[in-house]
Write an enzyme that holds these catalytic residues in place. Structure first.
Site, PDB file in Angstrom:
ATOM      1  N   LYS A  28      -9.458  49.302  12.652  1.00  0.00           N
ATOM      2  CA  LYS A  28      -9.307  47.932  12.192  1.00  0.00           C
ATOM      3  C   LYS A  28     -10.570  47.939  12.282  1.00  0.00           C
ATOM      4  CE  LYS A  28      -7.158  43.709  14.493  1.00  0.00           C
ATOM      5  NZ  LYS A  28      -6.368  42.868  14.962  1.00  0.00           N
ATOM      6  N   SER A  66      -2.816  41.045  13.618  1.00  0.00           N
ATOM      7  CA  SER A  66      -4.270  40.943  13.070  1.00  0.00           C
ATOM      8  C   SER A  66      -4.460  42.129  12.312  1.00  0.00           C
ATOM      9  CB  SER A  66      -4.864  40.199  13.470  1.00  0.00           C
ATOM     10  OG  SER A  66      -5.128  41.477  15.333  1.00  0.00           O
ATOM     11  N   SER A 119      -0.922  41.516  17.667  1.00  0.00           N
ATOM     12  CA  SER A 119      -1.506  41.847  16.975  1.00  0.00           C
ATOM     13  C   SER A 119      -1.120  43.598  16.893  1.00  0.00           C
ATOM     14  CB  SER A 119      -2.881  41.747  16.536  1.00  0.00           C
ATOM     15  OG  SER A 119      -3.570  39.964  17.138  1.00  0.00           O
TER      16      SER A 119
END
Length: 477
Positions: A83, A157, A181
């Site tokens: 990420k 996220s 997330s």
């Protein structure tokens, strides 16, 4: 014939160690898939093709020089994604924001370094919500989309990370979870997402001063998630919370053993829950009872118990990201609103909210102390249409919509408990719906053992295979 990318992470690792799969061929297959599908999916922010090929070639040389499997690391040659909220040395490091569109990471995050040390090959960095602030991943760079329906979002996220796993663009992924997330996009994309206990994985070079966020794995199977957690679980000096080191292969072994009869609490339905989310939870409860576990309704809790204090911490975390004043206007409306709100809180208000949230955490842990795991839907609806949570003219409304979609996920972030989302359900249209199990403090072993038992009882699809053009084809391995 099974393609290499269709092998699970665990199968890929074993095949590489057994010299039946070429690391270079495996990486090349993933890179071809990324090239063909990433434009439609929005999974990757940066693809490091040359770095991945060099790493795969180094693995080939290491295997040729090794006499046997003795001493070979557990993830040797396995292609992973990271990420874009974690720095990866030499790659763009934007944290999902146009404010940092020219920033390059000078060094790896500690957890990225542990994955490299475990032998992983890093394919690149994945699309992330700006500063990890939102439950959707719709940025100036790309929108991460559910690979089962491209009109719907991938959650956030860690949206791009979940897409990379679900669409066969990585064997596994490193995400982060400060309010859900990892688990939210895992639910939206039909993969496994684990939020570890506080202190299990170092946040370095960042800080965990408020204790909400942690790194977490996204994977196709529970065993894959366990293998990733084994590699990630490390502490560094300066961490605000640390846990003792676990033996090598500990979590993978937990996923391979039966959990024994457990006591499972089911959280009551709340207003606004989609029928498919309610059905997913009931079906999971029935399966658990059928497997011999004692399943009963758990005492309720109202998200209003934590909402005000959590919002103080969430907004302060957004405000604490150092952004040059001349670049503030590049931020998305939700981020600007959170930063403005966070900037209004002084030290006394922050301390009071932190103390109050800690008291709430103690009360909730005591309320559910009689259960080995607590069951609920991960989100209150199946994957949502792209843009449906966002009100660009009213970011406060955006924030409240997010909380209504994901009222249960923040609980484990402020209590510090482990929590896992499992892709146990599909709607009639084939959309994934996640079911969440939250365990006692530091008991990832129980969640992994229980999750693997559920997976054995009824395996879920491992991929949403996206053609180069058109809608995804739905099929299981």
């Amino acid at each position: 014939m099974t393609e290499l990318y269709e092998l699970t992470l665990t199968e890929q690792a074993a095949a590489i160690r057994g010299r039946t799969v070429s690391p270079t061929e495996l990486v090349d297959q993933y890179l071809r898939r990324i090239e063909g599908s990433n434009g439609a999916l929005g999974a990757y922010r940066t693809v490091d093709a040359s770095g991945a090929r060099q790493a795969a070639a180094a693995v080939e040389a290491r295997l040729a020089a090794a006499g046997d499997d003795e001493g070979l690391p557990p993830l040797l040659g396995v292609p992973l994604s990271v990420k874009d909220t974690w720095p990866v040395a030499g790659l763009p490091y934007t944290a999902g924001s146009a404010a940092f569109d020219d920033r390059t990471a000078p060094a790896d995050a500690a957890v990225v370094g542990t994955l490299r040390a475990a032998g992983a090959v890093l394919l690149g960095t994945t699309t992330a919500a700006e500063f990890g602030c939102s439950a959707y991943t719709e940025t100036v760079f790309a929108t991460a989309r559910c690979p089962y329906d491209l009109t719907r979002g991938a959650g956030g996220s860690s949206g791009g990370a979940a897409v990379s796993v679900a669409a066969g663009l990585a064997a596994g992924a490193l995400g982060s979870d400060g309010g859900g997330s990892v688990r939210i996009p895992a639910a939206a994309c039909g993969v496994v997402g684990l939020k570890p206990s506080r202190g299990r994985v170092t946040p370095a070079p960042g800080t965990d001063a408020l204790g909400l966020a942690t790194a977490g794995p996204l994977a196709r199977t529970v065993a894959d998630a366990a293998l990733l957690l084994d590699a990630m679980a490390v502490s560094t000096p300066g961490d605000a919370a640390t846990l003792p080191a676990t033996p090598p292969g500990h979590f993978r072994a937990c996923a391979g053993r039966e959990p024994g009869p457990l006591r499972i609490g089911v959280l009551p339905t709340i207003d606004g829950r989609h029928p498919e989310a309610a059905l997913a939870c009931r079906d999971a409860a029935d399966r658990l009872a059928g497997l011999g576990h004692h399943v009963e309704e758990a005492p309720p809790y109202d998200p209003e118990e934590y909402l005000a204090d959590f919002t103080v911490l969430w907004s302060v975390l957004a405000a604490a990201v150092p952004v040059p004043p001349e670049r503030e206007e590049r931020l998305l409306p939700l981020t600007r609103w959170l930063r403005a709100r966070g900037g209004e809180h002084g030290a006394v208000r922050l301390y009071a909210a932190t103390a109050s949230l800690a008291a709430t955490a103690r009360a909730l842990c005591h309320r559910y102390a009689g259960f080995d795991a607590v069951l609920s839907p991960t989100t209150e609806q199946p994957p949502l249409p792209v843009g449906s949570l966002v009100d660009p003219d009213n970011p406060e409304r955006t924030y409240l919509r997010m909380l209504a979609h994901t009222p249960r996920t923040p609980l484990a972030n402020f209590t510090g408990q482990p929590s896992i989302s499992l892709p146990l359900h599909r709607t009639p249209e084939g959309l994934p719906v996640g079911v969440m199990l939250t365990g006692r403090l530091h008991r990832e072993d129980v969640l992994l053992s229980l999750g693997a038992q559920l997976e054995r009882e009824r395996p879920w699809p491992h991929h949403a295979v996206l053609p180069v053009t058109g809608r995804p084809e739905r099929r299981a391995r």
